[in-house]
Design a protein around this motif. Sequence first.
Motif, mmCIF file in Angstrom:
data_model
loop_
_atom_site.group_PDB
_atom_site.id
_atom_site.type_symbol
_atom_site.label_atom_id
_atom_site.label_comp_id
_atom_site.label_asym_id
_atom_site.label_seq_id
_atom_site.Cartn_x
_atom_site.Cartn_y
_atom_site.Cartn_z
ATOM 1 N N UNK A 125 1.013 9.030 0.613
ATOM 2 C CA UNK A 125 2.479 8.935 0.424
ATOM 3 C C UNK A 125 3.277 9.456 1.314
ATOM 4 N N UNK A 126 2.851 10.688 2.130
ATOM 5 C CA UNK A 126 3.593 11.551 3.096
ATOM 6 C C UNK A 126 3.024 11.702 4.504
ATOM 7 N N UNK A 145 4.539 4.071 -5.169
ATOM 8 C CA UNK A 145 3.624 3.187 -5.322
ATOM 9 C C UNK A 145 3.976 1.790 -5.816
ATOM 10 N N UNK A 146 5.162 1.720 -6.727
ATOM 11 C CA UNK A 146 5.474 0.561 -7.159
ATOM 12 C C UNK A 146 6.705 0.037 -6.923
ATOM 13 N N UNK A 147 7.534 0.646 -6.030
ATOM 14 C CA UNK A 147 8.820 0.014 -5.708
ATOM 15 C C UNK A 147 8.444 -1.214 -5.117
ATOM 16 N N UNK A 199 0.924 -1.239 0.045
ATOM 17 C CA UNK A 199 0.108 -0.057 0.032
ATOM 18 C C UNK A 199 0.935 1.293 0.047
ATOM 19 N N UNK A 200 0.306 2.119 -0.712
ATOM 20 C CA UNK A 200 1.051 3.773 -0.943
ATOM 21 C C UNK A 200 1.348 4.150 0.585
ATOM 22 N N UNK A 210 8.523 -11.223 -1.434
ATOM 23 C CA UNK A 210 8.647 -9.831 -1.594
ATOM 24 C C UNK A 210 9.455 -9.595 -2.998
ATOM 25 N N UNK A 211 8.982 -8.563 -3.745
ATOM 26 C CA UNK A 211 9.646 -8.238 -5.068
ATOM 27 C C UNK A 211 9.782 -6.737 -5.125
ATOM 28 N N UNK A 212 11.260 -6.523 -5.404
ATOM 29 C CA UNK A 212 11.389 -5.199 -5.402
ATOM 30 C C UNK A 212 11.583 -4.789 -7.025
ATOM 31 N N UNK A 213 10.846 -3.914 -7.307
ATOM 32 C CA UNK A 213 10.940 -3.472 -8.897
ATOM 33 C C UNK A 213 11.529 -2.352 -9.293
#
Length: 796
Positions: free
Chosen positions: A115-116, A435-437, A42-43, A449-452
């Motif tokens: 995000x913040x 959002x997509x890391x 989640x963001x 866990x995938x780190x993209x």
Amino acid sequence: MIAPTRRQLLAGAASIAVLAAAGPGFAAELTGALPKNAKPLPLNAVRLRPGPFADAVETNRKYLLSLSADRLLHNYRTNADLEPKGEVYGGWESDTIAGHTLGHYLSALSLVHAQTGCPECRDRVAYIVDELQIVQNAEGDGYVAGFTRKRKDGEVVDGKEIFPEIMAGNISSGGFDLNGCWVPYYNWHKLFNGLFDAQTHCGVDKALPIAVGLAGYIDKVFAALDDDQVEEMLACEYGGLNESIAELYARTGNDRWLKLANRIYDHRVLDPLRAGEDKLANFHANTQIPKLIGLARIYEVSNSPKDQFAARFFFDRVTHHHSYVIGGNADREYFFEPDHISQHITEQTCEHCNSYNMLKLARHLYSWQPQAELFDYYERTHLNHILSQQHPETGGFTYMTPLMSGAARGYSQPGEDAFWCCVGTGMESHAKHGESIFWQGEKDGQDMLLVNLYIPAQAHWAERGADMVLDTRYPYESESRLTLYGIGKPGRFPIALRVPGFAKGQANVTVNGEPVDAPVRDGYAIVERDWAQGDTLAISIPLELHIEATHDDPDMISILRGPLVLAADLGSTETEFDGADPALVGSNILAGFNATSPEWAVYDTQGIVRPGNLRFVPFYSQYDRRSAVYFKRFSESDWKREEAAYLAEQARLRDIAERSVDVMHLGEMQAERDHNLESDISYPVTYRGKNGRDARSGGYFSFDMKVREGDLMLQATYWGGERERSFDIMIDDYKLATQTLNQNKPGEFFTVEYPIPPEVTKGKSKVRVRFDPHDRNTAGPVFGVVLYTAKKGDAV
């Protein structure tokens, strides 16, 4: 994003088999090393650490909070006969598309809050939703909108006026207007998304009833129309309204919305994609991409394999056959024939909205079946196009990101008038860089866990109770380090680190500083072990210079360092660029690059650039600089032969550009809006790769063009095989010419130059050009108009 069911996955597997047979680039041969599906963390579980992406989010946050919610709500209140609380903004917010920005703004504020954690953003979201509820209650029938309608007499009124006409079967659209209103369904798509983001990211649950009420109004409009009338109505750009209504079905479970979502279907565009046919050329690009995102969402909520196939096929065709080196697509907002990039390197490339939407589509596809190639595209576009789109000091946004050598980027000036579409998507793009890391899935009963993306960030992975930090200066430095600072559920599970395609499977991986054997499988280096608090997993990815050529011309090339597109620095935007496009000459181009600041990917060249040596830097960073991205490549012998002709052609093109006072690209949305096009019984046309416009008997089209002192010429382009037709060309009240088309030059386009008497333009800064068909005739089609200064020898 909802993960597919087992039934959907089985249906998807069948579709993938078909896709694999359809051509390259769909499903690389997978070994089964990855989860069957995935979802992003989640963001609000991800916080960016210092770096360009964190800076972009903070710049955007300040910009968003500088805007007035009441001013963006102006038309919503006045349309509902409520007293406005703020003066309307200018630009598009004072046009018939007014109100579209509010939807983007709601989404952007919600995303920044996620995000913040910014409380002020959440408070503003809650305020806007309260105001929209007041507006909807005042309307009394579910309607809520900020757009307006321009009547034929020029009066601007509430846009709600068009819908009784539409329900009665009186439907009129030129492609971007519907009964005098500019893209109302596109406008509503943005509002729906803003309401959904308010609920998802800010917990403002009263946003959902507003969406339900509005959808009910829209459903009544559709219910009054038969399928042919719906198709006629959907000829007007509708954004991703199908996505919004499918999302409403997902949130409510009401079958009414799924039925409506499936009616929002443009057969002309979507049927060929379902059939695996690329007929995208000459379609307005960003009109189409959201439709495919809508099909992707419909697939996710209803298991419709044809929709899944269309979304995958479209993504493959656009990314592999219609995209530039920075990941963007389209020229002057339109797709062109596949694999013709070298013929479309212009000052009007790469509308930001397109890339914003393509990244959304990539996330859908990845959630169905993780594939590293999807994030190779995502990374390329995110770094080179999205990051270049926001000015880091002013917070302004580009509409186009030009790739023509020497072209300057044009950034919006935050304030009164800059509210075009790419400002709206820019607000969103730079609100959610985290959002997509990180993504998560399940493999063989284990969490994975995938780190993209390698972006500095910290995150909480709830499934394992893990707190982690990703430290990196990628893509400037090779190494990225993931440290597990806390882990509530220690134990054995795999972590997958994406190895970009440019690395060709090469990567060094360590755990706690010790090398480990992590062979690259399915584009990822996967380490499975018993993980404990304090463990650090590091990957080092080679960042070598490499050349990428266009498909249609192997000697039209770009230079990249890892995922970064490099650009030759051609000077400040404050200085005009009047030189020849630089070319690269030699048998070993890369040998001429010398790293002067490798920590910032800065290179100087020696002996390979014509007409002279240049410095190469990351393209995205050229905010206030002129760039060259694409280069014609020559051998030494070829250059000697071609130099004179090459430079002469460059000089000819520069001469035309310098003499041009104004250019009108007829049949193209933004150009027609910029030139205040007015028309009646007039339609945009496309023929043999060119966009244009005609006017039928009794109609006309007219538009503004800039003029300057001196002798001027008007040039119009026509198709040489037209049947006989005659029309007048007027400048203000002066008849400039009568043109007859009658097989003038069969098989080719041709231009006609019309000298303009000096007295027609004397003392004016602009004129009104008008094309009037004779009785029972058609004016045009006209495929573009140029007004330019005459040179010595031209007849005037």
